[in-house]
Design a protein around this motif. Structure first.
Motif, PDB file in Angstrom:
ATOM      1  N   ILE A  96     -19.535 -65.186   7.523  1.00 11.51           N
ATOM      2  CA  ILE A  96     -20.918 -64.941   7.940  1.00 11.51           C
ATOM      3  C   ILE A  96     -20.883 -63.942   9.097  1.00 11.51           C
ATOM      4  O   ILE A  96     -20.216 -64.173  10.106  1.00 11.51           O
ATOM      5  CB  ILE A  96     -21.647 -66.260   8.310  1.00 11.51           C
ATOM      6  CG1 ILE A  96     -23.126 -65.981   8.634  1.00 11.51           C
ATOM      7  CG2 ILE A  96     -20.967 -66.999   9.466  1.00 11.51           C
ATOM      8  CD1 ILE A  96     -23.989 -67.246   8.663  1.00 11.51           C
ATOM      9  N   GLY A  97     -21.554 -62.820   8.931  1.00 11.91           N
ATOM     10  CA  GLY A  97     -21.550 -61.758   9.942  1.00 11.91           C
ATOM     11  C   GLY A  97     -22.521 -62.060  11.058  1.00 11.91           C
ATOM     12  O   GLY A  97     -23.641 -62.492  10.805  1.00 11.91           O
ATOM     13  N   LEU A  98     -22.091 -61.830  12.282  1.00 16.03           N
ATOM     14  CA  LEU A  98     -22.932 -62.142  13.439  1.00 16.03           C
ATOM     15  C   LEU A  98     -22.863 -61.048  14.495  1.00 16.03           C
ATOM     16  O   LEU A  98     -21.788 -60.529  14.790  1.00 16.03           O
ATOM     17  CB  LEU A  98     -22.459 -63.453  14.092  1.00 16.03           C
ATOM     18  CG  LEU A  98     -22.460 -64.733  13.258  1.00 16.03           C
ATOM     19  CD1 LEU A  98     -21.736 -65.847  14.010  1.00 16.03           C
ATOM     20  CD2 LEU A  98     -23.877 -65.167  12.909  1.00 16.03           C
ATOM     21  N   SER A  99     -24.016 -60.718  15.067  1.00 12.16           N
ATOM     22  CA  SER A  99     -24.048 -60.062  16.376  1.00 12.16           C
ATOM     23  C   SER A  99     -24.297 -61.183  17.373  1.00 12.16           C
ATOM     24  O   SER A  99     -24.588 -62.323  16.981  1.00 12.16           O
ATOM     25  CB  SER A  99     -25.192 -59.048  16.427  1.00 12.16           C
ATOM     26  OG  SER A  99     -26.437 -59.722  16.482  1.00 12.16           O
ATOM     27  N   ASP A 102     -27.598 -63.012  16.822  1.00 12.00           N
ATOM     28  CA  ASP A 102     -27.699 -63.977  15.719  1.00 12.00           C
ATOM     29  C   ASP A 102     -27.331 -65.366  16.203  1.00 12.00           C
ATOM     30  O   ASP A 102     -26.245 -65.573  16.752  1.00 12.00           O
ATOM     31  CB  ASP A 102     -26.787 -63.539  14.564  1.00 12.00           C
ATOM     32  CG  ASP A 102     -27.259 -62.231  13.961  1.00 12.00           C
ATOM     33  OD1 ASP A 102     -28.383 -62.182  13.436  1.00 12.00           O
ATOM     34  OD2 ASP A 102     -26.508 -61.232  14.044  1.00 12.00           O
TER      35      ASP A 102
END
Lengths: 258, 258
Positions: A96-99, A102
Protein backbone atom coordinates in the motif's frame (compact mmCIF):
# COMPACT_ATOMS: atom_id res chain seq x y z
CA UNK A 1 7.25 -7.76 20.21
CA UNK A 2 7.40 -8.98 16.64
CA UNK A 3 10.29 -8.17 14.29
CA UNK A 4 9.90 -5.62 11.50
CA UNK A 5 12.29 -4.69 8.69
CA UNK A 6 12.24 -1.19 7.22
CA UNK A 7 14.11 -0.95 3.95
CA UNK A 8 15.19 2.17 2.10
CA UNK A 9 16.15 2.12 -1.57
CA UNK A 10 17.85 5.04 -3.21
CA UNK A 11 17.21 6.81 -6.48
CA UNK A 12 19.91 4.86 -8.36
CA UNK A 13 17.94 1.63 -7.90
CA UNK A 14 14.60 3.31 -8.71
CA UNK A 15 15.96 4.58 -12.04
CA UNK A 16 17.33 1.24 -13.25
CA UNK A 17 14.34 -0.99 -14.08
CA UNK A 18 16.39 -4.23 -13.99
CA UNK A 19 17.97 -3.36 -10.63
CA UNK A 20 14.55 -2.33 -9.29
CA UNK A 21 12.97 -5.61 -10.38
CA UNK A 22 15.86 -7.58 -8.83
CA UNK A 23 15.55 -5.59 -5.61
CA UNK A 24 11.75 -5.96 -5.39
CA UNK A 25 12.07 -9.74 -5.88
CA UNK A 26 14.50 -9.91 -2.93
CA UNK A 27 12.34 -7.55 -0.85
CA UNK A 28 9.28 -9.74 -1.56
CA UNK A 29 11.20 -12.78 -0.22
CA UNK A 30 12.22 -11.03 3.00
CA UNK A 31 10.23 -12.80 5.73
CA UNK A 32 8.13 -11.09 8.40
CA UNK A 33 6.59 -7.64 8.69
CA UNK A 34 8.20 -5.03 6.47
CA UNK A 35 8.05 -1.45 5.23
CA UNK A 36 9.67 0.06 2.12
CA UNK A 37 10.80 3.68 1.72
CA UNK A 38 11.92 4.90 -1.69
CA UNK A 39 13.73 7.93 -3.01
CA UNK A 40 12.70 9.61 -6.22
CA UNK A 41 15.56 9.18 -8.64
CA UNK A 42 16.38 11.69 -11.33
CA UNK A 43 12.95 11.72 -12.99
CA UNK A 44 11.84 14.86 -11.10
CA UNK A 45 15.06 16.64 -12.04
CA UNK A 46 14.53 15.62 -15.67
CA UNK A 47 10.92 16.82 -15.70
CA UNK A 48 11.63 20.29 -14.27
CA UNK A 49 13.29 21.81 -17.37
CA UNK A 50 10.74 20.07 -19.65
CA UNK A 51 8.05 21.98 -17.78
CA UNK A 52 10.03 25.22 -17.92
CA UNK A 53 10.97 25.11 -14.22
CA UNK A 54 14.57 25.91 -13.35
CA UNK A 55 15.97 23.48 -10.73
CA UNK A 56 17.25 25.51 -7.76
CA UNK A 57 20.02 24.12 -5.62
CA UNK A 58 21.86 25.72 -2.68
CA UNK A 59 24.86 23.91 -1.18
CA UNK A 60 23.86 20.76 -3.11
CA UNK A 61 20.35 20.74 -1.65
CA UNK A 62 17.18 21.22 -3.68
CA UNK A 63 15.07 24.31 -3.02
CA UNK A 64 11.44 23.17 -3.23
CA UNK A 65 9.41 26.09 -4.59
CA UNK A 66 5.70 25.63 -5.34
CA UNK A 67 6.26 24.47 -8.94
CA UNK A 68 8.97 22.01 -7.86
CA UNK A 69 6.71 20.64 -5.12
CA UNK A 70 4.04 19.91 -7.79
CA UNK A 71 6.60 17.96 -9.80
CA UNK A 72 7.96 15.94 -6.87
CA UNK A 73 4.39 15.19 -5.74
CA UNK A 74 3.67 13.84 -9.23
CA UNK A 75 6.89 11.84 -9.50
CA UNK A 76 7.42 10.54 -5.94
CA UNK A 77 3.76 10.14 -4.89
CA UNK A 78 2.40 9.15 -8.30
CA UNK A 79 4.77 7.69 -10.86
CA UNK A 80 7.35 5.99 -8.64
CA UNK A 81 5.14 5.02 -5.68
CA UNK A 82 2.25 3.54 -7.71
CA UNK A 83 4.60 1.59 -10.00
CA UNK A 84 6.55 0.13 -7.07
CA UNK A 85 3.25 -0.88 -5.44
CA UNK A 86 1.93 -2.48 -8.66
CA UNK A 87 5.20 -4.40 -9.11
CA UNK A 88 5.14 -5.65 -5.50
CA UNK A 89 1.51 -6.76 -5.99
CA UNK A 90 2.69 -8.83 -8.99
CA UNK A 91 5.23 -10.49 -6.66
CA UNK A 92 2.54 -11.44 -4.13
CA UNK A 93 3.14 -8.63 -1.62
CA UNK A 94 0.01 -6.72 -0.57
CA UNK A 95 1.68 -3.32 -0.79
CA UNK A 96 0.00 0.00 0.00
CA UNK A 97 1.59 3.27 -1.14
CA UNK A 98 1.70 6.12 1.34
CA UNK A 99 2.82 9.71 1.61
CA UNK A 100 2.99 11.15 5.10
CA UNK A 101 -0.41 12.78 4.47
CA UNK A 102 -2.05 9.38 3.91
CA UNK A 103 -3.60 8.18 7.17
CA UNK A 104 -1.71 11.13 8.75
CA UNK A 105 1.27 8.81 9.08
CA UNK A 106 4.05 11.46 9.03
CA UNK A 107 3.50 15.03 10.19
CA UNK A 108 6.18 17.60 9.45
CA UNK A 109 6.71 21.32 9.66
CA UNK A 110 8.00 23.57 6.94
CA UNK A 111 11.70 24.13 7.56
CA UNK A 112 12.15 27.57 9.10
CA UNK A 113 13.93 30.17 7.00
CA UNK A 114 17.39 31.08 8.30
CA UNK A 115 20.11 32.05 5.82
CA UNK A 116 18.48 29.76 3.26
CA UNK A 117 14.79 29.39 2.39
CA UNK A 118 14.42 25.72 1.40
CA UNK A 119 10.80 26.34 0.39
CA UNK A 120 8.38 23.44 0.91
CA UNK A 121 10.89 21.21 2.70
CA UNK A 122 9.49 19.40 5.73
CA UNK A 123 11.22 18.45 8.99
CA UNK A 124 9.47 15.49 10.60
CA UNK A 125 7.53 16.32 13.78
CA UNK A 126 5.81 13.01 14.47
CA UNK A 127 5.06 9.55 13.08
CA UNK A 128 1.82 7.69 13.85
CA UNK A 129 3.36 4.28 14.49
CA UNK A 130 0.06 2.97 15.84
CA UNK A 131 -1.80 3.52 12.57
CA UNK A 132 1.10 2.17 10.49
CA UNK A 133 1.08 -0.85 12.81
CA UNK A 134 -2.66 -1.34 12.18
CA UNK A 135 -2.07 -1.34 8.41
CA UNK A 136 0.67 -3.95 8.88
CA UNK A 137 -1.55 -6.08 11.10
CA UNK A 138 -4.30 -6.24 8.48
CA UNK A 139 -1.68 -7.80 6.17
CA UNK A 140 -0.41 -4.77 4.28
CA UNK A 141 3.15 -3.72 3.43
CA UNK A 142 3.46 0.10 3.56
CA UNK A 143 5.54 1.72 0.78
CA UNK A 144 6.48 5.30 1.67
CA UNK A 145 7.53 8.02 -0.75
CA UNK A 146 9.49 11.08 0.37
CA UNK A 147 6.50 13.35 1.01
CA UNK A 148 5.06 14.53 4.32
CA UNK A 149 2.40 17.10 5.29
CA UNK A 150 1.85 19.74 7.97
CA UNK A 151 -1.77 18.71 8.84
CA UNK A 152 -2.83 22.15 7.55
CA UNK A 153 -3.24 21.07 3.93
CA UNK A 154 0.35 21.57 2.81
CA UNK A 155 2.44 18.73 1.36
CA UNK A 156 6.17 18.92 2.07
CA UNK A 157 9.26 17.39 0.48
CA UNK A 158 11.26 15.34 3.01
CA UNK A 159 14.50 13.41 2.64
CA UNK A 160 13.88 9.65 2.24
CA UNK A 161 16.71 8.67 4.64
CA UNK A 162 15.14 10.86 7.31
CA UNK A 163 11.68 9.36 6.67
CA UNK A 164 13.19 5.88 7.05
CA UNK A 165 14.78 6.69 10.41
CA UNK A 166 11.69 8.49 11.75
CA UNK A 167 9.22 5.79 10.64
CA UNK A 168 11.50 3.14 12.19
CA UNK A 169 11.60 5.11 15.45
CA UNK A 170 7.81 5.55 15.37
CA UNK A 171 7.35 1.80 14.91
CA UNK A 172 9.84 0.84 17.65
CA UNK A 173 7.17 1.01 20.35
CA UNK A 174 5.25 -1.69 18.46
CA UNK A 175 7.97 -3.84 16.82
CA UNK A 176 11.66 -4.81 17.10
CA UNK A 177 12.80 -2.73 14.14
CA UNK A 178 15.81 -3.20 11.86
CA UNK A 179 16.66 -0.59 9.20
CA UNK A 180 18.26 -1.66 5.92
CA UNK A 181 19.73 1.15 3.83
CA UNK A 182 20.22 -0.33 0.35
CA UNK A 183 22.41 1.48 -2.14
CA UNK A 184 24.91 0.82 -4.91
CA UNK A 185 27.85 -0.14 -2.65
CA UNK A 186 28.33 -3.20 -0.45
CA UNK A 187 28.44 -1.08 2.70
CA UNK A 188 30.50 1.69 4.26
CA UNK A 189 33.97 1.35 2.72
CA UNK A 190 37.35 1.72 4.46
CA UNK A 191 38.80 2.78 1.08
CA UNK A 192 36.43 4.29 -1.46
CA UNK A 193 38.58 2.88 -4.29
CA UNK A 194 38.32 -0.70 -2.98
CA UNK A 195 34.75 -1.96 -3.22
CA UNK A 196 35.66 -4.99 -1.09
CA UNK A 197 36.84 -2.87 1.86
CA UNK A 198 33.48 -3.05 3.67
CA UNK A 199 33.61 -2.08 7.34
CA UNK A 200 31.54 -4.82 8.95
CA UNK A 201 30.74 -3.11 12.25
CA UNK A 202 30.59 0.52 13.32
CA UNK A 203 29.70 1.75 16.79
CA UNK A 204 29.65 5.27 18.23
CA UNK A 205 33.32 5.06 19.23
CA UNK A 206 34.65 3.69 15.92
CA UNK A 207 32.35 6.16 14.11
CA UNK A 208 34.12 9.15 15.68
CA UNK A 209 37.49 7.67 14.59
CA UNK A 210 36.24 7.08 11.03
CA UNK A 211 35.05 10.70 10.78
CA UNK A 212 38.32 12.02 12.28
CA UNK A 213 40.32 9.95 9.75
CA UNK A 214 38.23 11.37 6.88
CA UNK A 215 36.87 7.92 5.90
CA UNK A 216 33.24 8.94 6.47
CA UNK A 217 32.69 12.18 4.56
CA UNK A 218 30.22 14.14 2.44
CA UNK A 219 26.87 12.42 1.76
CA UNK A 220 27.61 9.60 4.23
CA UNK A 221 27.69 12.03 7.17
CA UNK A 222 23.93 12.87 7.27
CA UNK A 223 23.16 9.19 6.46
CA UNK A 224 25.20 8.02 9.45
CA UNK A 225 23.72 10.76 11.61
CA UNK A 226 20.25 9.35 10.76
CA UNK A 227 21.41 5.84 11.64
CA UNK A 228 22.70 6.75 15.10
CA UNK A 229 19.66 8.98 15.72
CA UNK A 230 17.49 5.89 15.01
CA UNK A 231 19.59 3.60 17.25
CA UNK A 232 19.43 6.10 20.11
CA UNK A 233 15.63 6.19 19.80
CA UNK A 234 14.62 2.55 19.94
CA UNK A 235 15.69 1.01 16.62
CA UNK A 236 17.50 -2.29 17.29
CA UNK A 237 19.87 -2.49 14.32
CA UNK A 238 20.88 -0.55 11.22
CA UNK A 239 22.45 -2.30 8.24
CA UNK A 240 23.90 -0.61 5.15
CA UNK A 241 24.58 -2.61 2.00
CA UNK A 242 23.74 -3.40 -1.59
CA UNK A 243 20.39 -4.60 -2.93
CA UNK A 244 21.47 -8.24 -2.47
CA UNK A 245 21.99 -7.79 1.28
CA UNK A 246 18.79 -9.73 2.09
CA UNK A 247 20.05 -12.96 0.61
CA UNK A 248 20.75 -15.25 3.55
CA UNK A 249 24.21 -16.19 2.21
CA UNK A 250 25.18 -12.52 2.13
CA UNK A 251 26.95 -11.25 5.23
CA UNK A 252 28.92 -8.57 3.44
CA UNK A 253 27.42 -5.32 4.70
CA UNK A 254 27.93 -2.76 7.44
CA UNK A 255 26.08 -3.19 10.74
CA UNK A 256 25.76 -0.18 13.02
CA UNK A 257 25.25 -0.44 16.77
CA UNK A 258 25.49 2.10 19.58
CA UNK B 1 -25.06 -3.34 8.44
CA UNK B 2 -23.76 0.19 8.86
CA UNK B 3 -24.37 2.94 6.29
CA UNK B 4 -21.63 4.12 3.97
CA UNK B 5 -21.57 7.01 1.50
CA UNK B 6 -19.40 6.84 -1.60
CA UNK B 7 -18.96 10.21 -3.27
CA UNK B 8 -17.58 10.93 -6.73
CA UNK B 9 -16.37 14.39 -7.74
CA UNK B 10 -15.64 15.25 -11.33
CA UNK B 11 -12.74 17.04 -12.94
CA UNK B 12 -14.53 20.42 -13.02
CA UNK B 13 -14.53 20.56 -9.21
CA UNK B 14 -10.94 19.27 -8.97
CA UNK B 15 -9.71 22.06 -11.24
CA UNK B 16 -11.38 24.91 -9.35
CA UNK B 17 -9.54 25.33 -6.03
CA UNK B 18 -12.38 27.32 -4.41
CA UNK B 19 -15.02 24.80 -5.48
CA UNK B 20 -12.78 21.95 -4.32
CA UNK B 21 -12.26 23.55 -0.91
CA UNK B 22 -16.03 24.14 -0.55
CA UNK B 23 -16.75 20.56 -1.58
CA UNK B 24 -14.15 19.06 0.78
CA UNK B 25 -15.58 21.07 3.69
CA UNK B 26 -19.04 19.63 2.99
CA UNK B 27 -17.62 16.13 2.46
CA UNK B 28 -15.78 16.40 5.81
CA UNK B 29 -19.11 17.22 7.52
CA UNK B 30 -20.91 14.24 5.99
CA UNK B 31 -21.57 11.88 8.94
CA UNK B 32 -20.77 8.16 9.01
CA UNK B 33 -18.41 5.98 6.99
CA UNK B 34 -17.43 7.42 3.63
CA UNK B 35 -15.28 6.98 0.53
CA UNK B 36 -14.25 9.60 -2.03
CA UNK B 37 -13.49 8.95 -5.71
CA UNK B 38 -12.04 11.74 -7.82
CA UNK B 39 -11.52 12.36 -11.52
CA UNK B 40 -8.39 13.97 -12.84
CA UNK B 41 -9.41 17.25 -14.36
CA UNK B 42 -7.63 18.84 -17.29
CA UNK B 43 -4.15 18.88 -15.72
CA UNK B 44 -3.13 15.64 -17.46
CA UNK B 45 -4.34 16.97 -20.82
CA UNK B 46 -2.39 20.21 -20.21
CA UNK B 47 0.79 18.34 -19.29
CA UNK B 48 0.85 16.06 -22.35
CA UNK B 49 1.82 18.70 -24.96
CA UNK B 50 4.30 20.29 -22.48
CA UNK B 51 6.06 16.91 -22.37
CA UNK B 52 5.90 16.52 -26.16
CA UNK B 53 3.18 13.85 -26.02
CA UNK B 54 0.32 14.20 -28.48
CA UNK B 55 -3.06 13.53 -26.80
CA UNK B 56 -4.83 10.75 -28.73
CA UNK B 57 -8.60 10.61 -28.74
CA UNK B 58 -10.93 8.23 -30.63
CA UNK B 59 -14.71 8.88 -30.48
CA UNK B 60 -14.13 11.32 -27.63
CA UNK B 61 -12.26 8.75 -25.55
CA UNK B 62 -8.64 9.02 -24.56
CA UNK B 63 -6.18 6.44 -25.89
CA UNK B 64 -3.79 5.66 -23.03
CA UNK B 65 -0.41 4.86 -24.59
CA UNK B 66 2.62 4.22 -22.34
CA UNK B 67 3.66 7.90 -22.20
CA UNK B 68 0.09 9.02 -21.44
CA UNK B 69 -0.20 6.40 -18.68
CA UNK B 70 2.94 7.87 -17.04
CA UNK B 71 1.33 11.31 -17.07
CA UNK B 72 -2.05 10.19 -15.68
CA UNK B 73 -0.24 8.15 -13.00
CA UNK B 74 1.64 11.31 -12.00
CA UNK B 75 -1.41 13.58 -12.07
CA UNK B 76 -4.21 11.33 -10.75
CA UNK B 77 -2.17 9.19 -8.33
CA UNK B 78 0.29 11.90 -7.29
CA UNK B 79 -0.69 15.54 -7.69
CA UNK B 80 -4.48 15.34 -7.32
CA UNK B 81 -4.76 12.42 -4.92
CA UNK B 82 -2.09 13.56 -2.43
CA UNK B 83 -3.37 17.15 -2.40
CA UNK B 84 -6.98 16.04 -1.79
CA UNK B 85 -5.75 13.78 1.04
CA UNK B 86 -3.66 16.61 2.61
CA UNK B 87 -6.63 19.00 2.41
CA UNK B 88 -8.99 16.46 4.02
CA UNK B 89 -6.43 15.90 6.80
CA UNK B 90 -6.52 19.67 7.47
CA UNK B 91 -10.32 19.36 7.82
CA UNK B 92 -10.00 16.58 10.42
CA UNK B 93 -10.70 13.61 8.13
CA UNK B 94 -8.17 10.78 8.36
CA UNK B 95 -8.00 10.27 4.58
CA UNK B 96 -5.86 7.64 2.84
CA UNK B 97 -5.20 7.93 -0.90
CA UNK B 98 -5.49 4.78 -2.97
CA UNK B 99 -5.09 3.58 -6.51
CA UNK B 100 -6.53 0.16 -7.30
CA UNK B 101 -3.00 -1.27 -6.94
CA UNK B 102 -2.78 -0.09 -3.31
CA UNK B 103 -3.81 -2.95 -1.02
CA UNK B 104 -4.93 -4.69 -4.25
CA UNK B 105 -8.26 -2.90 -3.85
CA UNK B 106 -9.28 -2.82 -7.54
CA UNK B 107 -8.11 -5.41 -10.05
CA UNK B 108 -8.74 -4.77 -13.73
CA UNK B 109 -7.82 -6.20 -17.08
CA UNK B 110 -6.47 -4.32 -20.06
CA UNK B 111 -9.36 -3.62 -22.41
CA UNK B 112 -9.18 -6.08 -25.29
CA UNK B 113 -8.38 -4.66 -28.70
CA UNK B 114 -11.33 -4.78 -31.13
CA UNK B 115 -11.67 -2.02 -33.74
CA UNK B 116 -9.98 0.38 -31.34
CA UNK B 117 -6.90 -0.17 -29.18
CA UNK B 118 -7.50 1.95 -26.08
CA UNK B 119 -4.01 1.15 -24.82
CA UNK B 120 -3.58 0.92 -21.03
CA UNK B 121 -7.29 1.24 -20.24
CA UNK B 122 -8.56 -1.11 -17.56
CA UNK B 123 -11.96 -2.77 -17.20
CA UNK B 124 -12.65 -3.62 -13.55
CA UNK B 125 -12.55 -7.35 -12.74
CA UNK B 126 -12.92 -7.28 -8.99
CA UNK B 127 -12.94 -5.07 -5.90
CA UNK B 128 -11.64 -6.23 -2.51
CA UNK B 129 -14.47 -4.84 -0.39
CA UNK B 130 -13.21 -6.72 2.67
CA UNK B 131 -9.85 -4.92 2.71
CA UNK B 132 -11.45 -1.53 1.98
CA UNK B 133 -13.83 -2.28 4.86
CA UNK B 134 -10.87 -3.01 7.16
CA UNK B 135 -9.30 0.35 6.29
CA UNK B 136 -12.63 2.05 7.09
CA UNK B 137 -12.95 0.18 10.37
CA UNK B 138 -9.55 1.38 11.58
CA UNK B 139 -10.90 4.92 11.15
CA UNK B 140 -9.68 5.80 7.66
CA UNK B 141 -11.50 7.47 4.76
CA UNK B 142 -10.33 5.99 1.43
CA UNK B 143 -9.78 8.47 -1.42
CA UNK B 144 -9.58 6.68 -4.78
CA UNK B 145 -8.03 8.03 -7.96
CA UNK B 146 -8.92 6.66 -11.40
CA UNK B 147 -6.13 4.07 -11.59
CA UNK B 148 -6.36 0.28 -11.34
CA UNK B 149 -3.87 -2.56 -11.92
CA UNK B 150 -3.86 -6.03 -13.43
CA UNK B 151 -1.99 -7.77 -10.52
CA UNK B 152 0.82 -8.45 -13.02
CA UNK B 153 2.63 -5.18 -12.43
CA UNK B 154 0.71 -3.05 -14.92
CA UNK B 155 -1.17 0.09 -13.86
CA UNK B 156 -4.29 0.87 -15.91
CA UNK B 157 -6.37 4.01 -16.51
CA UNK B 158 -10.01 3.46 -15.50
CA UNK B 159 -13.02 5.80 -15.66
CA UNK B 160 -13.78 7.37 -12.25
CA UNK B 161 -17.57 6.85 -12.57
CA UNK B 162 -16.95 3.15 -13.18
CA UNK B 163 -14.59 2.92 -10.20
CA UNK B 164 -17.26 4.56 -8.02
CA UNK B 165 -19.93 2.07 -9.05
CA UNK B 166 -17.64 -0.95 -8.72
CA UNK B 167 -16.23 0.07 -5.32
CA UNK B 168 -19.80 0.71 -4.08
CA UNK B 169 -20.85 -2.75 -5.30
CA UNK B 170 -17.78 -4.31 -3.67
CA UNK B 171 -18.64 -2.64 -0.36
CA UNK B 172 -22.33 -3.59 -0.48
CA UNK B 173 -21.70 -6.95 1.21
CA UNK B 174 -20.30 -5.04 4.18
CA UNK B 175 -22.29 -1.77 4.30
CA UNK B 176 -25.59 -0.20 3.19
CA UNK B 177 -24.08 1.89 0.40
CA UNK B 178 -25.32 5.14 -1.15
CA UNK B 179 -23.54 6.66 -4.15
CA UNK B 180 -23.39 10.45 -4.60
CA UNK B 181 -22.30 11.65 -8.03
CA UNK B 182 -21.39 15.34 -7.56
CA UNK B 183 -21.01 17.53 -10.60
CA UNK B 184 -21.66 21.08 -11.79
CA UNK B 185 -25.45 20.73 -12.22
CA UNK B 186 -28.17 20.28 -9.58
CA UNK B 187 -29.11 16.87 -10.97
CA UNK B 188 -30.42 15.26 -14.14
CA UNK B 189 -32.33 18.05 -15.94
CA UNK B 190 -35.64 17.74 -17.80
CA UNK B 191 -34.54 20.73 -19.94
CA UNK B 192 -30.80 21.32 -20.29
CA UNK B 193 -31.46 25.07 -20.70
CA UNK B 194 -33.35 25.28 -17.38
CA UNK B 195 -31.01 24.59 -14.48
CA UNK B 196 -34.00 24.37 -12.11
CA UNK B 197 -35.65 21.53 -14.05
CA UNK B 198 -34.18 18.79 -11.85
CA UNK B 199 -35.86 15.39 -12.22
CA UNK B 200 -36.24 14.34 -8.58
CA UNK B 201 -36.73 10.60 -9.11
CA UNK B 202 -35.78 8.22 -11.89
CA UNK B 203 -36.48 4.51 -11.94
CA UNK B 204 -35.83 1.91 -14.64
CA UNK B 205 -39.21 2.58 -16.30
CA UNK B 206 -38.99 6.40 -16.35
CA UNK B 207 -35.33 6.04 -17.43
CA UNK B 208 -36.34 4.24 -20.63
CA UNK B 209 -38.85 7.02 -21.36
CA UNK B 210 -36.23 9.75 -20.72
CA UNK B 211 -33.81 8.06 -23.12
CA UNK B 212 -36.56 7.58 -25.76
CA UNK B 213 -37.51 11.29 -25.45
CA UNK B 214 -33.87 12.30 -25.95
CA UNK B 215 -33.65 13.93 -22.50
CA UNK B 216 -30.83 11.65 -21.34
CA UNK B 217 -28.13 11.74 -24.01
CA UNK B 218 -24.38 11.77 -24.63
CA UNK B 219 -22.18 11.69 -21.54
CA UNK B 220 -25.13 11.05 -19.22
CA UNK B 221 -25.84 7.66 -20.83
CA UNK B 222 -22.75 5.80 -19.53
CA UNK B 223 -23.15 7.63 -16.18
CA UNK B 224 -26.75 6.38 -15.85
CA UNK B 225 -25.73 2.93 -17.02
CA UNK B 226 -23.21 2.85 -14.14
CA UNK B 227 -25.91 3.95 -11.70
CA UNK B 228 -28.37 1.19 -12.63
CA UNK B 229 -25.56 -1.36 -12.78
CA UNK B 230 -24.73 -0.40 -9.16
CA UNK B 231 -28.39 -0.54 -8.04
CA UNK B 232 -28.84 -3.97 -9.61
CA UNK B 233 -25.79 -5.24 -7.71
CA UNK B 234 -26.50 -4.31 -4.12
CA UNK B 235 -26.14 -0.51 -3.90
CA UNK B 236 -29.14 0.92 -2.01
CA UNK B 237 -29.42 4.38 -3.54
CA UNK B 238 -27.76 6.60 -6.14
CA UNK B 239 -28.03 10.39 -5.96
CA UNK B 240 -26.83 12.86 -8.59
CA UNK B 241 -26.45 16.55 -7.73
CA UNK B 242 -24.18 19.53 -7.16
CA UNK B 243 -21.43 19.82 -4.58
CA UNK B 244 -23.89 21.29 -2.06
CA UNK B 245 -26.10 18.19 -2.14
CA UNK B 246 -24.86 17.04 1.30
CA UNK B 247 -26.28 20.05 3.11
CA UNK B 248 -29.24 18.74 5.08
CA UNK B 249 -31.52 21.56 3.82
CA UNK B 250 -30.80 20.56 0.23
CA UNK B 251 -33.28 18.15 -1.32
CA UNK B 252 -32.78 19.38 -4.86
CA UNK B 253 -31.06 16.46 -6.59
CA UNK B 254 -31.91 13.38 -8.60
CA UNK B 255 -32.45 10.08 -6.78
CA UNK B 256 -32.24 6.86 -8.78
CA UNK B 257 -33.96 3.66 -7.74
CA UNK B 258 -34.63 0.42 -9.58
Amino acid sequence: MEDLSIVKIGGNIIEDSDALDQFLTLFAQLPGHKVLVHGGGKKATQLLPQLGIEPKMVNGRRITDAATLEVVTMVYGGLVNKNVVAQLQAKGINAIGLSGADANTIQAQKRSVTEIDYGFAGDVKGVDGETIGKLIHIGLTPVFCALTHNKKGQLLNTNADTITAEVAIGLSNHFNTTIYYCFELDGVLEDINRKDSVIKHINTTTYDTLVAKGIIVDGMLPKMHNCFHALKNGVKQVKIGNLGMFQTANTNYTTLVL
